[in-house]
Design a protein around this motif. Structure first.
Motif, PDB file in Angstrom:
ATOM      1  N   ASN A 108      38.414  45.883  65.514  1.00 26.38           N
ATOM      2  CA  ASN A 108      37.793  45.838  66.771  1.00 26.38           C
ATOM      3  C   ASN A 108      37.224  46.939  67.522  1.00 26.38           C
ATOM      4  OD1 ASN A 108      37.976  45.044  70.403  1.00 26.38           O
ATOM      5  ND2 ASN A 108      36.526  43.922  69.042  1.00 26.38           N
ATOM      6  N   CYS A 150      34.369  49.148  66.747  1.00 29.43           N
ATOM      7  CA  CYS A 150      33.073  48.906  67.408  1.00 29.43           C
ATOM      8  C   CYS A 150      32.922  49.813  68.791  1.00 29.43           C
ATOM      9  CB  CYS A 150      32.899  47.471  67.811  1.00 29.43           C
ATOM     10  SG  CYS A 150      32.499  46.638  66.296  1.00 29.43           S
ATOM     11  N   THR A 181      28.221  51.602  65.047  1.00 27.43           N
ATOM     12  CA  THR A 181      28.893  50.624  64.158  1.00 27.43           C
ATOM     13  C   THR A 181      28.604  49.189  65.089  1.00 27.43           C
ATOM     14  OG1 THR A 181      30.480  52.305  63.530  1.00 27.43           O
ATOM     15  CG2 THR A 181      31.312  49.802  63.495  1.00 27.43           C
ATOM     16  N   ARG A 182      28.929  49.332  66.404  1.00 25.13           N
ATOM     17  CA  ARG A 182      28.674  47.975  67.117  1.00 25.13           C
ATOM     18  C   ARG A 182      27.289  47.567  67.063  1.00 25.13           C
ATOM     19  NH1 ARG A 182      30.728  50.131  71.756  1.00 25.13           N
ATOM     20  NH2 ARG A 182      28.750  50.690  72.565  1.00 25.13           N
ATOM     21  N   ARG A 183      26.259  48.426  67.162  1.00 21.50           N
ATOM     22  CA  ARG A 183      24.894  47.895  66.910  1.00 21.50           C
ATOM     23  C   ARG A 183      24.587  47.429  65.508  1.00 21.50           C
ATOM     24  NH1 ARG A 183      21.525  53.044  69.846  1.00 21.50           N
ATOM     25  NH2 ARG A 183      21.996  52.298  71.929  1.00 21.50           N
ATOM     26  N   PHE A 188      26.750  45.952  63.373  1.00 21.55           N
ATOM     27  CA  PHE A 188      27.600  44.364  63.340  1.00 21.55           C
ATOM     28  C   PHE A 188      26.846  43.513  64.333  1.00 21.55           C
ATOM     29  CE2 PHE A 188      30.802  47.099  60.792  1.00 21.55           C
ATOM     30  CZ  PHE A 188      30.560  46.252  59.585  1.00 21.55           C
ATOM     31  N   SER A 189      26.647  43.952  65.487  1.00 20.55           N
ATOM     32  CA  SER A 189      25.841  43.301  66.427  1.00 20.55           C
ATOM     33  C   SER A 189      24.499  42.486  65.920  1.00 20.55           C
ATOM     34  CB  SER A 189      25.640  43.676  67.657  1.00 20.55           C
ATOM     35  OG  SER A 189      26.777  43.863  68.535  1.00 20.55           O
ATOM     36  N   SER A 201      25.690  40.021  63.019  1.00 21.27           N
ATOM     37  CA  SER A 201      26.139  38.800  63.603  1.00 21.27           C
ATOM     38  C   SER A 201      24.791  37.958  64.069  1.00 21.27           C
ATOM     39  CB  SER A 201      27.023  39.206  64.701  1.00 21.27           C
ATOM     40  OG  SER A 201      27.523  38.247  65.406  1.00 21.27           O
ATOM     41  N   TRP A 244      32.630  42.237  71.504  1.00 23.54           N
ATOM     42  CA  TRP A 244      31.358  43.054  71.550  1.00 23.54           C
ATOM     43  C   TRP A 244      30.177  41.953  71.826  1.00 23.54           C
ATOM     44  CZ3 TRP A 244      32.265  47.858  72.935  1.00 23.54           C
ATOM     45  CH2 TRP A 244      33.485  48.493  72.558  1.00 23.54           C
ATOM     46  N   SER A 283      31.823  41.181  60.008  1.00 28.28           N
ATOM     47  CA  SER A 283      31.278  41.371  61.631  1.00 28.28           C
ATOM     48  C   SER A 283      31.971  40.461  62.611  1.00 28.28           C
ATOM     49  CB  SER A 283      29.806  41.104  61.763  1.00 28.28           C
ATOM     50  OG  SER A 283      29.551  39.758  61.768  1.00 28.28           O
ATOM     51  N   MET A 334      35.165  42.295  63.226  1.00 29.20           N
ATOM     52  CA  MET A 334      34.837  43.702  64.004  1.00 29.20           C
ATOM     53  C   MET A 334      34.644  43.290  65.611  1.00 29.20           C
ATOM     54  SD  MET A 334      34.960  46.325  61.722  1.00 29.20           S
ATOM     55  CE  MET A 334      33.790  47.549  62.183  1.00 29.20           C
ATOM     56  N   LEU A 335      33.687  42.315  65.603  1.00 23.24           N
ATOM     57  CA  LEU A 335      33.230  42.065  67.221  1.00 23.24           C
ATOM     58  C   LEU A 335      34.117  41.245  67.790  1.00 23.24           C
ATOM     59  CD1 LEU A 335      29.722  41.123  66.160  1.00 23.24           C
ATOM     60  CD2 LEU A 335      30.200  43.195  67.052  1.00 23.24           C
TER      61      LEU A 335
END
Length: 185
Positions: free
Chosen positions: A22, A25, A30-32, A34-35, A38, A101, A146, A149-150
């Motif tokens: 987590n 992210c 990275t956050r963008r 995996f978002s 997802s 996230w 994801s 991670m999220l």
């Protein structure tokens, strides 16, 4: 070692994995990524795949799209039933250090519906069009990663969903192949 102690240790280790994943992210890129993965795994990618196969894949593409729709429906009913039965809280609800996230689609964690569908759809689609492996395998793996991670799933949610999705897909392929074989007897 008694079973209660073993369960606590596994839970602690799993929470630590969730926390580490987590934290990755926290980086915007990275956050963008995996978002987006997802969001596509919510269904958009799979609906586009079904439509593309039906429109461009000839008779086999239509058969594949129908098979994917059927496995999607069975997967949906099964994972919703399991979530309602197990009622496992999501990591982000159980540990305030773990951030969601993206907004979860429902309250419970086990099993990961995104992963279950991604694995089942990938196996079924590849049984018709193995040439799509270069696209589907990395996408399905990214969907699975994801979810942890999220902050929405534990690794065991994803692993269980991988097993369930694989079993459903392989069972449906077996039924397809044996129904076809029976028709020709």
């Amino acid at each position: 070692m008694n079973s209660g102690l073993l369960r606590r240790r596994l839970r602690t280790n799993e929470a630590a994995w969730c926390l580490r994943a987590n934290a990755l992210c926290g980086r915007v890129a990275t956050r963008r990524f995996f978002s987006l993965i997802s969001r596509l795994g919510d269904g958009v990618f799979w609906y586009a795949l079904m439509a593309g196969l039906a429109l461009l894949g000839g008779d086999q593409g239509v058969s594949a799209a129908v098979h994917l729709a059927a496995i999607g429906l069975v997967s949906l009913v099964l994972y919703k039933t399991l979530k309602h039965w197990t009622r496992r809280p999501r990591p982000c609800a159980s540990d305030l250090r773990i951030r969601a996230w993206v907004a979860p689609l429902d309250e419970f964690s086990f099993p990961s519906g995104h992963t279950l569908h991604a694995v089942a759809f990938t196996i079924v689609a590849l049984s018709y069009f193995p040439v799509l492996a270069w696209l589907l395998i990395p996408f399905a793996a990214s969907v699975a990663v994801s979810r942890v991670m999220l902050g929405l799933h534990y690794p065991s949610d994803v692993l269980a969903a991988t097993g369930i999705g694989s079993a459903l897909a392989l069972g449906s392929i077996w039924l397809r192949d044996n129904a076809a074989a029976t028709m020709f007897l």
